[in-house]
Design a protein around this motif. Sequence first.
Motif, short mmCIF file in Angstrom:
data_model
loop_
_atom_site.label_atom_id
_atom_site.label_comp_id
_atom_site.label_asym_id
_atom_site.label_seq_id
_atom_site.Cartn_x
_atom_site.Cartn_y
_atom_site.Cartn_z
N ARG A 95 0.86 -1.19 0.00
CA ARG A 95 0.00 0.00 0.00
C ARG A 95 0.90 1.24 0.00
N PRO A 96 1.37 1.65 -1.19
CA PRO A 96 2.30 2.78 -1.24
C PRO A 96 1.67 4.09 -0.77
N ILE A 97 2.51 4.98 -0.28
CA ILE A 97 2.05 6.32 0.07
C ILE A 97 2.49 7.26 -1.07
N SER A 98 2.10 8.52 -1.03
CA SER A 98 2.49 9.43 -2.12
C SER A 98 3.06 10.72 -1.52
N TRP A 99 3.72 11.48 -2.39
CA TRP A 99 4.45 12.68 -1.94
C TRP A 99 4.19 13.86 -2.85
N ILE A 100 4.26 15.05 -2.28
CA ILE A 100 4.33 16.28 -3.08
C ILE A 100 5.55 17.05 -2.60
N ALA A 101 6.38 17.45 -3.57
CA ALA A 101 7.64 18.13 -3.22
C ALA A 101 7.46 19.65 -3.31
N ARG A 102 8.03 20.34 -2.39
CA ARG A 102 8.21 21.80 -2.44
C ARG A 102 6.97 22.58 -2.85
N PRO A 103 5.85 22.44 -2.12
CA PRO A 103 4.67 23.25 -2.46
C PRO A 103 5.02 24.75 -2.36
N PHE A 104 4.65 25.50 -3.37
CA PHE A 104 4.96 26.94 -3.45
C PHE A 104 6.46 27.20 -3.25
N GLY A 105 7.28 26.22 -3.63
CA GLY A 105 8.72 26.39 -3.53
C GLY A 105 9.28 26.22 -2.13
N ALA A 106 8.42 25.92 -1.16
CA ALA A 106 8.88 25.80 0.23
C ALA A 106 9.77 24.56 0.40
N PRO A 107 10.76 24.63 1.29
CA PRO A 107 11.65 23.48 1.46
C PRO A 107 10.99 22.39 2.32
N VAL A 108 9.93 21.80 1.80
CA VAL A 108 9.24 20.71 2.53
C VAL A 108 8.86 19.60 1.56
N MET A 109 8.70 18.42 2.12
CA MET A 109 8.13 17.28 1.40
C MET A 109 6.85 16.90 2.14
N LEU A 110 5.75 16.85 1.39
CA LEU A 110 4.48 16.45 1.99
C LEU A 110 4.25 14.97 1.70
N ALA A 111 3.90 14.22 2.73
CA ALA A 111 3.58 12.80 2.54
C ALA A 111 2.10 12.58 2.80
N PHE A 112 1.47 11.68 2.06
CA PHE A 112 0.05 11.38 2.20
C PHE A 112 -0.10 9.87 2.38
N ILE A 113 -0.76 9.49 3.47
CA ILE A 113 -0.98 8.06 3.74
C ILE A 113 -2.49 7.86 3.87
N GLY A 114 -3.08 7.03 3.01
CA GLY A 114 -4.53 6.93 3.01
C GLY A 114 -5.05 5.54 3.29
N GLY A 115 -6.34 5.48 3.68
CA GLY A 115 -7.07 4.22 3.78
C GLY A 115 -6.66 3.35 4.96
N SER A 116 -6.72 2.04 4.75
CA SER A 116 -6.50 1.10 5.86
C SER A 116 -5.12 1.26 6.48
N LEU A 117 -4.12 1.58 5.66
CA LEU A 117 -2.77 1.77 6.21
C LEU A 117 -2.76 2.96 7.16
N ALA A 118 -3.45 4.04 6.79
CA ALA A 118 -3.49 5.23 7.65
C ALA A 118 -4.14 4.88 8.99
N TRP A 119 -5.23 4.10 8.96
CA TRP A 119 -5.89 3.71 10.22
C TRP A 119 -4.95 2.86 11.08
N GLU A 120 -4.27 1.91 10.45
CA GLU A 120 -3.37 1.05 11.25
C GLU A 120 -2.28 1.87 11.90
N LEU A 121 -1.69 2.81 11.15
CA LEU A 121 -0.61 3.62 11.70
C LEU A 121 -1.14 4.59 12.76
N SER A 122 -2.36 5.11 12.54
CA SER A 122 -2.95 6.03 13.50
C SER A 122 -3.15 5.33 14.84
N ARG A 123 -3.64 4.11 14.78
CA ARG A 123 -3.88 3.37 16.03
C ARG A 123 -2.58 2.99 16.71
#
Length: 414
Positions: free
Chosen positions: A288-316
């Motif tokens: 269940r891969p996660i996804s990324w967005i790099a440098r929104p508005f040029g900011a020095p950040v990487m955004l990670a997105f974890i969805g669905g059943s994997l997100a629930w397991e990690l949240s718990r």
Amino acid sequence: MSADEPDVLVVGAGVAGIAAARTLHARGLSCLVLEAKDRIGGRAYTDATGFDHGASWLHQANDNPLTGFAEALGFETVDHDKLRQRLLFTEGRFATTDERGAFAAAEDRFWRVIEAAAADGAPDRPASDAAPQGGRFDALVAHWEGAQICAAELSRMSLHDFAATALDGPNLLLRRGLGTLVSTLAEGLPIQLNAPVAQLDWGGSGVEASGAFGRIRARAAIITVSTGVLAQASIAFAPGLPAQTLDAIKALPLGLLTKLSFPVPPGTLPEFGPFASLRRDIAGPSDRPISWIARPFGAPVMLAFIGGSLAWELSRAGKHAAEAHARAEFAHVFGAEAAKALGVPIITDLGEDPQFLGSYSHAIPGAQAARRALAEPLADGRLIFAGETCHPRFAATVAGAWLSGEDAAHLILS
Ligand SMILES: Cc1cc2nc3c(=O)[nH]c(=O)nc-3n(C[C@H](O)[C@H](O)[C@H](O)COP(=O)(O)OP(=O)(O)OC[C@H]3O[C@@H](n4cnc5c(N)ncnc54)[C@H](O)[C@@H]3O)c2cc1C
């Protein structure tokens, strides 16, 4: 009713509550918004660093009621689809142009097949039953459209609701944050913070909300809390809600999308343009891969997105579980050395937050009528449910929340 009682109580100062209060106010009805948290915005909230904890895109911007407000208020927007470099990591390397083309073709085919299946007149079924299978990128497309976008796997979703609520572009991002726009739209409204409603009496001639703030009566109430909160019965309704409403709440659970914003010192990120988006291909049946967005508005950040059943397991498993997972994914794609550049992330995980208990709703298989059922006014319009969950077209989004809040107010005004 005494002179200082509002005409309408709105429970929740998220997007739907703000839209409802603005609509009532504009038409001369008094209202009071009761909000459990110490801030407004609900699932659309931008923090002091500019990070959107919940919603960030104005999807299907040309039909989105918030686009006009963003323009009128001078909020700078960018069309994400025009800017984003699309990267795909497959078989241990970045995909070739031809492979990216094949992935895009698989996405197009997915939607053609889903739309045809939803229109074929057969009874509702899990969306996964209709999704194409067997093609090189079919599993990745299904994972992307389900867990990563809808925050729930296609197998958990009604095919008809999934097709009816599908979104198109343009997808706009706001430099100052979508939550900033939402809080601007709430300026001047009568909102009482730190006022969780514990009980809502709706059996008499009006309604009465009670909690640590005391008791407040009104002619009618609009309830905008999430179905996660309603399913938990955090608000006691007296009399109890009718079976049809309870069934609708149960049929519209929230999925989970956990977002992490990792600061990365300038110069240490891989050479991506602003807004580059990265997906990783599925490596096997349980991946269940996660996804990324790099440098929104040029900011020095990487955004990670974890969805669905994997997100629930990690949240718990606790907040550090999501962070550790994202770091391992980053290292898998870019190498352990690059992963060391990731700083301490800001994390949005609403799975365990008692005011949300999830991110946004989907309808379970067979429940394609549940959104309209939940929005059905009770007691001659004395009690109305609103929020993203109640909108049959733009559910799960700020657009749906806004339109549903307006609809609820219009029902009271009519
Ligand atoms: C991570 C994430 C990413 C998202 N991305 C997008 C996106 O890019 N674009 C998009 O359009 N949408 C997105 N969404 C969905 C969008 O944020 C929601 O659909 C929308 O904000 C829901 O608004 P609402 O008013 O229906 O509910 P809410 O925002 O949940 O508002 C309900 C309010 O009720 C309050 N409340 C709860 N219990 C009580 C109580 N007992 N008494 C009083 N108040 C109470 C809550 O604190 C909350 O403020 C995202 C959501 C998440 C979580």
